[in-house]
Scaffold this motif. Structure first.
Motif, mmCIF file in Angstrom:
data_model
loop_
_atom_site.group_PDB
_atom_site.id
_atom_site.type_symbol
_atom_site.label_atom_id
_atom_site.label_comp_id
_atom_site.label_asym_id
_atom_site.label_seq_id
_atom_site.Cartn_x
_atom_site.Cartn_y
_atom_site.Cartn_z
ATOM 1 N N LEU A 222 0.827 -1.204 0.000
ATOM 2 C CA LEU A 222 0.000 0.000 0.000
ATOM 3 C C LEU A 222 0.868 1.263 0.000
ATOM 4 O O LEU A 222 0.528 2.253 -0.645
ATOM 5 C CB LEU A 222 -0.943 -0.013 1.198
ATOM 6 N N LEU A 223 2.000 1.205 0.697
ATOM 7 C CA LEU A 223 2.951 2.325 0.620
ATOM 8 C C LEU A 223 3.481 2.477 -0.805
ATOM 9 O O LEU A 223 3.662 3.594 -1.297
ATOM 10 C CB LEU A 223 4.109 2.109 1.594
ATOM 11 N N ILE B 34 -4.048 17.132 -7.690
ATOM 12 C CA ILE B 34 -3.496 16.855 -6.358
ATOM 13 C C ILE B 34 -4.600 16.384 -5.426
ATOM 14 O O ILE B 34 -4.426 15.401 -4.694
ATOM 15 C CB ILE B 34 -2.778 18.102 -5.797
ATOM 16 N N ILE B 35 -5.744 17.049 -5.460
ATOM 17 C CA ILE B 35 -6.871 16.657 -4.605
ATOM 18 C C ILE B 35 -7.354 15.250 -4.969
ATOM 19 O O ILE B 35 -7.596 14.420 -4.089
ATOM 20 C CB ILE B 35 -8.011 17.691 -4.708
ATOM 21 N N ILE B 36 -7.469 14.965 -6.260
ATOM 22 C CA ILE B 36 -7.925 13.652 -6.712
ATOM 23 C C ILE B 36 -6.958 12.563 -6.255
ATOM 24 O O ILE B 36 -7.367 11.522 -5.727
ATOM 25 C CB ILE B 36 -8.097 13.633 -8.246
ATOM 26 N N ASP B 37 -5.672 12.796 -6.458
ATOM 27 C CA ASP B 37 -4.684 11.780 -6.101
ATOM 28 C C ASP B 37 -4.592 11.562 -4.594
ATOM 29 O O ASP B 37 -4.490 10.419 -4.132
ATOM 30 C CB ASP B 37 -3.319 12.143 -6.675
ATOM 31 N N LEU B 38 -4.626 12.635 -3.829
ATOM 32 C CA LEU B 38 -4.586 12.483 -2.371
ATOM 33 C C LEU B 38 -5.846 11.789 -1.849
ATOM 34 O O LEU B 38 -5.773 10.973 -0.922
ATOM 35 C CB LEU B 38 -4.383 13.834 -1.692
ATOM 36 N N THR B 39 -6.996 12.086 -2.456
ATOM 37 C CA THR B 39 -8.225 11.402 -2.073
ATOM 38 C C THR B 39 -8.132 9.909 -2.386
ATOM 39 O O THR B 39 -8.567 9.068 -1.583
ATOM 40 C CB THR B 39 -9.432 12.019 -2.811
ATOM 41 N N THR B 40 -7.561 9.572 -3.526
ATOM 42 C CA THR B 40 -7.375 8.167 -3.881
ATOM 43 C C THR B 40 -6.496 7.455 -2.860
ATOM 44 O O THR B 40 -6.814 6.349 -2.412
ATOM 45 C CB THR B 40 -6.756 8.060 -5.288
ATOM 46 N N TRP C 172 -6.116 3.756 1.978
ATOM 47 C CA TRP C 172 -5.728 3.523 3.362
ATOM 48 C C TRP C 172 -6.943 3.303 4.263
ATOM 49 O O TRP C 172 -6.897 2.473 5.175
ATOM 50 C CB TRP C 172 -4.864 4.668 3.889
ATOM 51 N N VAL C 173 -8.028 4.024 4.024
ATOM 52 C CA VAL C 173 -9.237 3.852 4.850
ATOM 53 C C VAL C 173 -9.812 2.454 4.656
ATOM 54 O O VAL C 173 -10.151 1.770 5.638
ATOM 55 C CB VAL C 173 -10.285 4.941 4.518
ATOM 56 N N VAL D 264 -10.725 -2.977 6.701
ATOM 57 C CA VAL D 264 -10.677 -4.422 6.499
ATOM 58 C C VAL D 264 -9.669 -5.065 7.447
ATOM 59 O O VAL D 264 -9.889 -6.160 7.956
ATOM 60 C CB VAL D 264 -10.355 -4.747 5.025
ATOM 61 N N ASN D 265 -8.572 -4.387 7.710
ATOM 62 C CA ASN D 265 -7.516 -4.930 8.561
ATOM 63 C C ASN D 265 -7.985 -5.118 10.006
ATOM 64 O O ASN D 265 -7.533 -6.026 10.698
ATOM 65 C CB ASN D 265 -6.291 -4.017 8.522
#
Length: 108
Positions: free
Chosen positions: A5-6, A35-41, A46-47, A52-53
């Protein structure tokens, strides 16, 4: 799985940088939106992973692995595509290999 994921997060940011390097101010969508789209992705990845984790029992672990590994492959391929578009040396190498292949086919 966290390291994958990193890797996905890093690849998304690398793709953002390469796209900006390739298109500059002509990016579509514009840089701020991108930038907003990529950071939201990245945040959504991660959420979902954290949700799930921490499920007990973790019945979706295999599906989560599949999605993260598939995303890693997809974003790596997209990064390689952008590197190919940006770097003229790689394009020239590709043209050279194609002509060499065509020459070998003509000899037969």
């Amino acid at each position: 799985m966290e390291y994958n994921l990193l890797g996905v997060s890093a690849l998304i940011l690398i793709i953002l940088f390469l796209t900006w390097l390739k298109d500059g101010e002509k990016m579509d969508p514009p840089l701020r939106k991108r930038i907003i789209i990529d950071l939201t992705t990245i945040v959504l990845f991660w959420v979902v992973f954290e949700f799930v984790n921490h499920m007990k029992p973790n019945i979706f672990e295999r599906e989560t692995d599949w999605v993260i590994n598939g995303s890693l492959i997809f974003f790596f391929g997209r990064m390689m595509q952008l590197v190919y578009q940006i770097n003229p040396m790689i394009r020239d190498l590709n043209k050279y290999l194609e002509t060499k292949n065509n020459d070998k086919e003509e000899e037969k």
